[in-house]
Design an enzyme around this catalytic site. Structure first.
Site, PDB file in Angstrom:
ATOM      1  N   HIS A 128      -2.933   4.339  12.604  1.00 45.34           N
ATOM      2  CA  HIS A 128      -1.747   5.433  12.907  1.00 45.34           C
ATOM      3  C   HIS A 128      -2.472   6.651  12.833  1.00 45.34           C
ATOM      4  CE1 HIS A 128       1.137   2.160  12.648  1.00 45.34           C
ATOM      5  NE2 HIS A 128       1.795   2.943  13.410  1.00 45.34           N
ATOM      6  N   ASP A 169      -1.958   6.841   8.882  1.00 46.49           N
ATOM      7  CA  ASP A 169      -2.406   5.554   8.065  1.00 46.49           C
ATOM      8  C   ASP A 169      -3.847   6.481   7.181  1.00 46.49           C
ATOM      9  OD1 ASP A 169      -0.590   4.473   9.212  1.00 46.49           O
ATOM     10  OD2 ASP A 169      -2.251   2.927  10.237  1.00 46.49           O
TER      11      ASP A 169
END
Ligand code: XUL
Ligand code: CO
Length: 439
Positions: free
Chosen positions: A101, A104
């Site tokens: 993501h 992240d």
């Protein structure tokens, strides 16, 4: 700097090996059904679990203090170090793909513009590491659920500014996915759902969700992103009613909003079981609708009603999952992404390695069992026999659309000798599966 000095390169040693740092079943170059194991399985590391998850749960603090995180309290420095660790980690295990993501990999700034600048800086490092190692991006995605602005959803938020924010965020996430040559881009509707109809305009929310996905398709064309779009079904958690409940719901949604063909499914084992389906059911539905995209490989705990995201170790499940994948023709753009996290009490770096070995071995063993089942066509032969009445006579006419109720009545009304129903042989088939598993 090497961060995983103590960890050896993980190699295949065979099922008799007692070495915890070795594969027992996963032999990447071994051919199964004419294809290398690693090409069937296409294992991927989930950045969010392996690099970011820290063991926090609703009752307790972080338990996983990673030595490389301790070195860097500065968020950008830490993010860069994590990239190095991630690639070293994947190299040790021979993982050839990863998924992430946007949030992240890089910390958020005060504005979206600042956040995007952070992202670009980290993507530079990722790009260099991808070049160095040859490791590829299976899919990218945007985190549209953690930040409190998404409390009521992202593209299904009642607040148009939040819809706009989500659009801008996905725009950037698609750009970086394209830059990193991502084979796919996933939409998991984190908070796209609702808690109570008392305050929800479900029709507007679902229409907006579809509008959002169409915007993504348009933007992909504009920037020349040719990766595959996926939707990842999940029935509940975080919201009570997730709009992308299961494969069947998502397929109906895609058809209704003219998105079939453009989107395929990213199916997750733990989400299947939360929807009270088996994983093989979910995959079969996708395959039958030409919509199998990718798999988030994990498993839940059948005694717990939430998304535990455990590493897949249940061979029965991996065998039947791989059977459906083989039956469906295998992966094209997709792969097996370990959307799985180590338990809170498995807090050492070694545990991360052991967990991936366990998952890779369970899927390798599952692949071999499934390949044998497919080669011998046991289940397929049984299916052909069970449905043979549709190959001739009235059955053939039904399948070919040649008859209606009137013709059916004419055929059956005076018939005394109906075909005999045959046993489904469920237990026999289950014992045959066990033979294939145990050998
Ligand atoms: C959440 C989940 C996500 C998606 C990507 O249950 O599975 O991690 O895979 O957003
Ligand atoms: Co997932």
């Amino acid at each position: 700097m090497e961060f995983l000095k103590e960890i050896p390169k993980i190699k295949f040693e065979g099922s008799k090996s007692k070495n915890p740092f070795a594969f027992k079943y996963y032999n990447p170059e071994e051919k199964v059904l004419g294809k290398k194991m690693k090409e069937h399985l296409k294992f991927s590391m989930a950045y969010w679990h392996t690099l970011v998850a820290d063991g926090t749960d609703p009752f307790g603090d972080a338990t996983m203090e990673r030595p490389w995180d301790e070195l860097n309290k500065n968020p950008m420095k830490r993010a860069k170090t994590r990239v190095k660790v991630a690639f070293e980690f994947m190299e040790k295990l021979g993982l050839e793909y990863f998924c992430f993501h946007d949030r992240d990999i890089a910390p958020e700034g005060e504005t979206l513009a600042e956040t995007n600048k952070n992202l670009d800086e980290i993507v530079d490092v990722i790009e260099a590491e991808m070049k160095r190692t040859g490791i590829k991006l299976l899919w990218g995605t945007a985190n549209l659920f953690s930040n409190k602005r998404f409390v009521n959803g992202a593209s299904t938020s009642p607040n148009a500014d939040i819809f706009a924010f989500a659009g801008a965020q996905v725009k950037k996430a698609m750009e970086i996915t394209k830059r990193l040559n991502g084979a796919g881009y996933t939409f998991w509707g984190g908070r796209e759902g609702y808690e109570t109809l008392l305050n929800t305009d479900m029709k507007l929310e679902q229409d907006n969700f579809a509008r959002f996905l169409h915007m993504a398709v348009d933007y992909a064309k504009e920037i020349g992103f040719t990766g595959q779009f996926y939707i990842e079904p999940k029935p509940k958690e975080p919201t009570k009613h997730q709009y992308d409940f299961d494969s069947a719901t998502v397929l109906a949604f895609l058809r209704k909003y003219d998105l079939m063909g453009t989107f395929k499914l990213n199916i997750e084992t733990n989400h299947a079981t939360l929807a009270t389906h088996t994983m093989n059911h979910e995959i079969r539905l996708a395959v039958d609708n030409d919509a199998l995209g990718s798999v988030d490989a994990n498993q839940g705990d059948l005694l717990l009603g939430w998304d535990t995201d455990q590493f897949p170790t249940d061979i029965y499940n991996t065998a039947l999952t791989m059977y459906e994948i083989i039956r469906g023709g295998g992966f094209n753009t997709g792969g097996l992404n370990f959307d799985a996290k180590v338990r809170r009490s498995s807090f050492t770096v070694e545990d991360l390695i052991y967990a991936h070995i366990a998952g890779m071995d369970a899927y390798a063993a599952g692949l071999k069992i499934a390949a044998k089942l497919w080669e011998d066509q046991v289940l397929e032969d049984n299916l052909s026999k069970r449905y043979a009445s549709y190959n001739e006579g009235i059955g053939k006419d039904i399948v070919n659309g040649k008859v209606g109720f009137k013709e059916l009545a004419e055929y059956i009304n005076d018939k005394k000798d109906l075909q005999v129903n045959e046993s489904g042989r469920q237990e026999l088939l289950e014992s045959i599966i066990n033979q294939y598993i145990i050998g």
